[in-house]
Design an enzyme around this catalytic site. Structure first.
Site, PDB file in Angstrom:
ATOM      1  N   THR A  71      46.849 -21.248  14.212  1.00  0.00           N
ATOM      2  CA  THR A  71      45.900 -20.139  14.081  1.00  0.00           C
ATOM      3  C   THR A  71      44.487 -20.535  14.492  1.00  0.00           C
ATOM      4  O   THR A  71      44.011 -21.601  14.114  1.00  0.00           O
ATOM      5  CB  THR A  71      45.836 -19.775  12.577  1.00  0.00           C
ATOM      6  OG1 THR A  71      47.153 -19.518  12.133  1.00  0.00           O
ATOM      7  CG2 THR A  71      44.925 -18.612  12.307  1.00  0.00           C
ATOM      8  N   THR A 111      43.752 -22.268   8.245  1.00  0.00           N
ATOM      9  CA  THR A 111      44.866 -22.429   9.166  1.00  0.00           C
ATOM     10  C   THR A 111      46.002 -23.091   8.401  1.00  0.00           C
ATOM     11  O   THR A 111      45.761 -23.796   7.420  1.00  0.00           O
ATOM     12  CB  THR A 111      44.434 -23.273  10.384  1.00  0.00           C
ATOM     13  OG1 THR A 111      45.542 -23.428  11.274  1.00  0.00           O
ATOM     14  CG2 THR A 111      43.947 -24.657   9.991  1.00  0.00           C
ATOM     15  N   GLY A 112      47.217 -22.846   8.848  1.00  0.00           N
ATOM     16  CA  GLY A 112      48.340 -23.506   8.187  1.00  0.00           C
ATOM     17  C   GLY A 112      49.247 -22.546   7.458  1.00  0.00           C
ATOM     18  O   GLY A 112      49.310 -21.357   7.782  1.00  0.00           O
ATOM     19  N   ARG A 134      57.543 -10.725   8.327  1.00  0.00           N
ATOM     20  CA  ARG A 134      56.723 -11.692   7.580  1.00  0.00           C
ATOM     21  C   ARG A 134      55.257 -11.631   8.045  1.00  0.00           C
ATOM     22  O   ARG A 134      54.953 -11.616   9.221  1.00  0.00           O
ATOM     23  CB  ARG A 134      57.284 -13.105   7.789  1.00  0.00           C
ATOM     24  CG  ARG A 134      56.525 -14.204   7.040  1.00  0.00           C
ATOM     25  CD  ARG A 134      55.476 -14.871   7.910  1.00  0.00           C
ATOM     26  NE  ARG A 134      54.823 -15.980   7.219  1.00  0.00           N
ATOM     27  CZ  ARG A 134      53.720 -16.582   7.672  1.00  0.00           C
ATOM     28  NH1 ARG A 134      53.161 -16.198   8.785  1.00  0.00           N
ATOM     29  NH2 ARG A 134      53.169 -17.568   7.000  1.00  0.00           N
ATOM     30  N   VAL A 135      54.353 -11.605   7.080  1.00  0.00           N
ATOM     31  CA  VAL A 135      52.924 -11.647   7.373  1.00  0.00           C
ATOM     32  C   VAL A 135      52.322 -12.799   6.586  1.00  0.00           C
ATOM     33  O   VAL A 135      52.626 -12.977   5.402  1.00  0.00           O
ATOM     34  CB  VAL A 135      52.237 -10.313   6.975  1.00  0.00           C
ATOM     35  CG1 VAL A 135      50.731 -10.411   7.119  1.00  0.00           C
ATOM     36  CG2 VAL A 135      52.778  -9.159   7.816  1.00  0.00           C
ATOM     37  N   GLY A 136      51.483 -13.587   7.237  1.00  0.00           N
ATOM     38  CA  GLY A 136      50.843 -14.713   6.564  1.00  0.00           C
ATOM     39  C   GLY A 136      49.443 -14.374   6.090  1.00  0.00           C
ATOM     40  O   GLY A 136      49.118 -13.213   5.808  1.00  0.00           O
ATOM     41  N   ASP A 137      48.624 -15.386   6.019  1.00  0.00           N
ATOM     42  CA  ASP A 137      47.284 -15.240   5.450  1.00  0.00           C
ATOM     43  C   ASP A 137      46.231 -14.718   6.422  1.00  0.00           C
ATOM     44  O   ASP A 137      45.220 -14.152   6.013  1.00  0.00           O
ATOM     45  CB  ASP A 137      46.792 -16.602   4.949  1.00  0.00           C
ATOM     46  CG  ASP A 137      46.693 -17.609   6.098  1.00  0.00           C
ATOM     47  OD1 ASP A 137      47.680 -17.731   6.858  1.00  0.00           O
ATOM     48  OD2 ASP A 137      45.645 -18.263   6.249  1.00  0.00           O
TER      49      ASP A 137
HETATM   50  N1  GLY Z   1      48.229 -19.290   8.998  1.00  0.00           N
HETATM   51  C1  GLY Z   1      49.080 -18.537   9.790  1.00  0.00           C
HETATM   52  C2  GLY Z   1      50.207 -17.932   9.066  1.00  0.00           C
HETATM   53  O1  GLY Z   1      50.661 -18.457   8.067  1.00  0.00           O
HETATM   54  O2  GLY Z   1      50.702 -16.933   9.515  1.00  0.00           O
END
Ligand code: GLY
Length: 332
Positions: free
Chosen positions: A191, A242-243, A219-222
């Site tokens: 990211t 990131t991560g 799926r959605v991340g942060d």
């Molecule tokens: N940091 C990116 C995600 O987990 O989607």
């Protein structure tokens, strides 16, 4: 006496030195001077980004250098990585989900604390710009999936295939085993999160990603979620992540970091505390990476990560630098 930090109004001296002294409410005049000498001078404009995204920070810097606003610098910088076909974690060329669909998440925040975001959006190569349109052109802050795509098209964005031949080949190879063991960002990329302060001393930020490679559909991340992948408060500063998004979401990582800076921690201390919360709450932390970057209004910055290998790209005074982050553990 309890110490509280106050940010004194910045005095701007054109493109270059902005003096933003940090003073304490109970300090004597001498103490105020000392504090200002130690931490109070920052050179702005400045732009920081996760990883070695040098072309992105350069593009952002070009906006700042001309006197442009931080929000424009953020959009310009993030767009560079979104357009980079060789970047398999952002924009076009990003790794698809397990069904072979590239779905993108992005958000942006401006100096007023306005926020715009899109999640799980397909077929549009520049989610950061769509996120900005959500922020500026709608009464909402977050659009998802088909609705986000439809809005983007209505705003003049063109639909395109985001799955490149290279990403498709890698996905087909992954499918041979279909091993669902998401290892995110142990490698040296992921990211892009970006923070910028302009010549007026105003901070903005953006964050954009294709998320975890071969994730479950939906799926959605942060990255696009306010307070997780990004948080900006123009009175304090900003942070980005990131991560492994799930871990950042569970700890509301960037909101935490900005609040810690509000309470007086330096950006570095705040990033370290953000990582500590994750490490202490998840014994599995050896199997994923999280990295944080923070920038306060005085131009001080910090970064920290779980595993080594993370760092930040900085552009300031016309110079590009890469800053290797300290880590909770040695190189993964
Ligand atoms: N940091 C990116 C995600 O987990 O989607």
């Amino acid at each position: 006496m309890k110490r509280r930090n106050f940010i004194k109004k910045a005095s701007v001296t054109g493109l270059g030195l902005v003096v933003v002294p940090a003073i304490t409410s109970c300090a004597t005049e001498d103490e105020k001077e000392k504090k200002a000498t130690v931490t109070g001078k920052a050179l702005v404009p400045v732009v920081l980004a996760t990883w070695r995204f040098h072309n992105a920070t350069k593009a952002a810097w070009e906006v700042l250098e001309k006197g442009g606003e931080s929000i424009d610098a953020i959009e310009a910088g993030c767009r560079v990585e979104e357009a980079n076909l060789n970047n398999t974690t952002v924009g076009i060329g990003g790794s698809p989900d397990r069904e072979g669909n590239v779905t993108l998440d992005a958000c942006i925040m401006n100096k007023n604390g306005d926020y715009g975001a899109v999640v799980c959006m397909e077929n549009i190569a520049h989610p950061i710009s769509v996120a900005r349109k959500v922020m500026e052109e709608t009464p909402h802050v977050l659009l998802a999936g088909k609705g986000a795509e439809q809005f983007a098209v209505e705003q003049g964005f063109k639909r395109e295939n985001l799955l490149t031949d290279a990403s498709k080949k890698a996905w087909l190879k992954w499918k041979e085993k279909s091993e669902y063991k998401p290892i995110i960002n142990i490698e040296n990329h992921d990211t892009i999160g970006m923070l910028a302060i302009d010549k007026n001393g105003d901070i903005s930020g953006g964050c954009t990603t294709s998320g975890m490679a071969y994730k479950m559909a939906g799926r959605v991340g942060d990255s696009a979620i306010i307070g997780s992948g990004l948080f900006i408060d123009n009175t304090i500063g900003g942070a980005t992540a990131t991560g492994m998004g799930e871990e950042v979401l569970k700890t509301v990582g960037t909101y935490l970091i900005v609040e810690l800076m509000r309470q007086g921690k330096t950006p570095q201390e705040a990033c370290e505390e953000g990582v500590k919360r994750i490490v202490e709450s998840n014994p599995n932390y050896k199997n994923f990476q999280v990295g944080y970057v923070a920038l306060n209004k005085q131009g001080e910055y910090g970064c920290y990560c779980i595993h080594g290998g993370f760092g930040i790209s900085k552009y300031q005074e016309g110079k590009q630098t890469y800053i290797e982050s300290n880590a909770h553990t040695k190189k993964a």
